[in-house]
Design a protein around this motif. Structure first.
Motif, short mmCIF file in Angstrom:
data_model
loop_
_atom_site.label_atom_id
_atom_site.label_comp_id
_atom_site.label_asym_id
_atom_site.label_seq_id
_atom_site.Cartn_x
_atom_site.Cartn_y
_atom_site.Cartn_z
N ARG A 62 40.11 41.21 33.81
CA ARG A 62 39.58 41.67 32.54
C ARG A 62 38.24 40.97 32.33
NH1 ARG A 62 43.53 44.08 29.31
NH2 ARG A 62 45.67 43.66 30.01
N ARG A 63 37.25 41.73 31.91
CA ARG A 63 35.94 41.15 31.63
C ARG A 63 35.49 41.59 30.26
NH1 ARG A 63 34.09 39.53 36.89
NH2 ARG A 63 35.28 40.59 38.53
N ILE A 64 34.57 40.83 29.67
CA ILE A 64 34.08 41.18 28.34
C ILE A 64 32.56 41.15 28.35
CG2 ILE A 64 34.23 38.80 27.46
CD1 ILE A 64 35.17 40.15 24.76
N ILE A 65 31.97 42.18 27.75
CA ILE A 65 30.52 42.26 27.65
C ILE A 65 30.14 42.72 26.26
CG2 ILE A 65 30.27 42.82 30.11
CD1 ILE A 65 29.72 45.73 29.28
N LEU A 66 28.86 42.56 25.90
CA LEU A 66 28.36 43.10 24.65
C LEU A 66 28.19 44.60 24.81
CD1 LEU A 66 25.65 40.47 23.61
CD2 LEU A 66 28.02 40.65 22.82
N LEU A 67 28.53 45.33 23.77
CA LEU A 67 28.47 46.79 23.83
C LEU A 67 27.04 47.28 24.02
CD1 LEU A 67 29.92 49.47 23.63
CD2 LEU A 67 29.68 49.38 21.16
N ASP A 68 26.08 46.60 23.37
CA ASP A 68 24.68 47.01 23.45
C ASP A 68 23.88 45.96 24.18
OD1 ASP A 68 25.17 47.92 20.09
OD2 ASP A 68 25.17 49.29 21.79
N ASP A 69 22.94 46.40 24.97
CA ASP A 69 22.03 45.50 25.66
C ASP A 69 20.91 45.14 24.69
OD1 ASP A 69 20.66 44.00 27.44
OD2 ASP A 69 19.91 45.67 28.64
N ARG A 81 33.52 42.71 53.02
CA ARG A 81 33.15 43.94 53.69
C ARG A 81 32.82 45.04 52.68
NH1 ARG A 81 38.17 43.47 55.81
NH2 ARG A 81 38.60 45.59 55.04
N HIS A 82 31.90 45.91 53.05
CA HIS A 82 31.51 47.01 52.16
C HIS A 82 32.64 48.02 51.96
CE1 HIS A 82 26.86 46.57 52.17
NE2 HIS A 82 27.48 45.41 52.08
N ASP A 83 33.59 48.05 52.88
CA ASP A 83 34.70 48.99 52.74
C ASP A 83 35.94 48.30 52.17
OD1 ASP A 83 35.28 47.38 54.88
OD2 ASP A 83 36.00 48.99 56.19
N HIS A 84 35.72 47.19 51.45
CA HIS A 84 36.84 46.43 50.90
C HIS A 84 37.61 47.26 49.87
CE1 HIS A 84 33.49 45.80 48.06
NE2 HIS A 84 34.43 45.78 47.13
N GLU A 85 38.89 46.98 49.77
CA GLU A 85 39.72 47.61 48.76
C GLU A 85 39.85 46.66 47.57
OE1 GLU A 85 43.45 48.76 50.31
OE2 GLU A 85 42.62 50.20 51.75
N MET A 86 39.56 47.18 46.37
CA MET A 86 39.59 46.36 45.17
C MET A 86 40.57 46.94 44.17
SD MET A 86 37.45 43.91 45.76
CE MET A 86 37.27 43.23 44.12
N LYS A 87 41.17 46.05 43.37
CA LYS A 87 41.99 46.50 42.26
C LYS A 87 41.08 46.96 41.13
CE LYS A 87 45.61 43.07 43.21
NZ LYS A 87 46.35 41.92 42.64
N TYR A 88 41.67 47.60 40.16
CA TYR A 88 40.91 48.03 38.98
C TYR A 88 40.49 46.82 38.16
CZ TYR A 88 42.37 52.91 39.58
OH TYR A 88 42.56 54.17 40.06
N ASP A 89 39.26 46.82 37.71
CA ASP A 89 38.81 45.87 36.70
C ASP A 89 38.79 46.58 35.34
OD1 ASP A 89 38.47 43.82 38.47
OD2 ASP A 89 36.44 43.33 37.82
N ILE A 90 39.05 45.85 34.29
CA ILE A 90 38.98 46.40 32.94
C ILE A 90 37.88 45.67 32.19
CG2 ILE A 90 40.19 46.73 30.76
CD1 ILE A 90 42.78 46.91 32.28
N VAL A 91 36.97 46.42 31.60
CA VAL A 91 35.88 45.82 30.84
C VAL A 91 36.12 46.09 29.35
CG1 VAL A 91 33.40 45.83 30.40
CG2 VAL A 91 34.25 46.10 32.73
N HIS A 92 36.15 45.02 28.57
CA HIS A 92 36.27 45.12 27.11
C HIS A 92 34.87 44.99 26.51
CE1 HIS A 92 40.71 44.67 27.11
NE2 HIS A 92 40.48 43.91 28.17
N TYR A 93 34.58 45.86 25.57
CA TYR A 93 33.25 45.86 24.96
C TYR A 93 33.30 45.19 23.59
CZ TYR A 93 32.03 49.26 28.53
OH TYR A 93 31.80 49.89 29.72
N LEU A 94 32.44 44.21 23.37
CA LEU A 94 32.32 43.54 22.07
C LEU A 94 31.22 44.25 21.29
CD1 LEU A 94 33.44 41.13 20.46
CD2 LEU A 94 31.55 39.79 21.35
N ARG A 95 31.56 44.73 20.11
CA ARG A 95 30.64 45.55 19.34
C ARG A 95 29.49 44.74 18.75
NH1 ARG A 95 30.81 46.87 13.88
NH2 ARG A 95 32.84 45.87 13.71
N THR A 96 28.27 45.24 18.92
CA THR A 96 27.07 44.68 18.30
C THR A 96 26.14 45.85 17.96
OG1 THR A 96 25.90 44.47 20.40
CG2 THR A 96 27.18 42.56 19.68
#
Length: 313
Positions: free
Chosen positions: A62-69, A250-265
């Protein structure tokens, strides 16, 4: 005989509940309120949230970012469900419980180059770190703990910080910096000892740290990557602080899903509402191929931890 649920069984059920459900459960009865708001329950629920995500076969992080740049808003970091951000004021809050606390702003805010936020387990405290330009190839580093809400200068380092936000990993914050010889290094800041150290970089001839390099977390490991056009080279440190353990993903690596939560601004006039979610607050983005835009985003965990819990009275 009247039906009832034993107190221990109630805790086992509640500890598996989402934060939004637990907030509603606080109103059920006094005993549930006392249980859910107790430090013991909050810590057990936090550990359960971590383990639930860690052993989820479909979830990467799980990751968190600001909604607006927006240059007027800076995400300082996230730790144990608390998120720190700077807009017109320095704030720390829990986006799920909607609790917000205003912190004293650091001196020389206009000269600030880098930020960091993390938990110090030795003192059961959270720290905000800021690095401010002090002169040629020098950065003054200051630390504020939530318990004291007072800034303290811990020293000057002969680096210019390239990274804006420190990556929290292994109880330390990590940045890319530039030394007096214009060489780019990875440094860590131990949240318990308040000490800096250099982290070894890959020795492979294919590796190069450039102005476009960033740090992040992938597969529960510290990584460094750079993106040129559509190609992302991600180097993982499999054993922390061991130079020989770096390997190229490797560029062909298998990754799990990441979830991004957006913090409203940006925040409405009540600046505390930076952390107040509306209906779209928990909008998530899932992806299989790790998108380089989010590798450097702070990790997030759902918790009941309060920004006021460590306030000394």
């Amino acid at each position: 005989m009247a039906d009832f649920v034993h107190e221990d069984m109630s805790e086992l059920i509640l500890i598996r509940s989402d934060v939004k459900d637990l907030i509603r459960c606080q109103s059920v009865c006094k005993s549930w309120y006392s249980l859910i708001t107790s430090p013991r329950f909050i810590n057990r629920h936090l550990n359960h949230s971590y383990n639930k995500d860690l052993f989820n076969n479909e979830l990467g992080h799980r990751r968190i970012i600001l909604l607006d740049d927006d240059d007027d808003h800076q995400l300082v970091g996230s730790s144990n469900g608390l998120v720190s951000a700077f807009s017109s004021k320095l704030l720390v809050g829990n986006p799920l419980t909607r609790e917000v606390r205003h912190l004293n702003p650091p001196p020389w805010i206009s000269l600030s180059l880098s930020w960091g936020f993390g938990y110090d387990s030795t003192t059961d405290d959270y720290k905000v770190i800021v690095g401010a330009w002090k002169g040629e190839n020098q950065t003054c580093v200051q630390v504020l703990s939530l318990k004291s809400n007072v800034w303290r200068v811990i020293g000057e380092v002969k680096y210019i910080f390239v990274s804006e936000v420190g990556i929290l990993f292994n109880d330390a914050l990590h940045w890319i910096v530039r030394d007096e010889n214009d060489k780019k290094l990875i440094i860590s800041f131990d949240l318990s000892t308040n000490e800096f150290k250099e982290i070894p970089q890959p020795g492979d001839v294919r590796y190069e740290c450039t102005s476009g390099s960033r740090l992040g977390i992938v597969k529960e490991r510290l990584c460094i990557y750079r993106c040129e056009f559509s190609c992302v080279d991600i180097w993982l440190m499999k054993n922390y602080d061991v130079k020989q353990s770096w390997e190229l993903l490797r560029h062909d690596h298998e990754m799990k899903y990441d979830i991004v939560h957006y913090l409203r601004t940006p925040p409405p006039p009540n600046d505390g509402s930076l952390f107040h979610p509306d209906k779209s607050w928990l909008r998530t983005l899932k992806y299989i191929d790790l998108h380089w835009d989010y590798i450097h985003a702070p990790l997030f965990v759902q918790s009941l931890v309060s920004p006021h819990v460590n306030v000394n009275h």
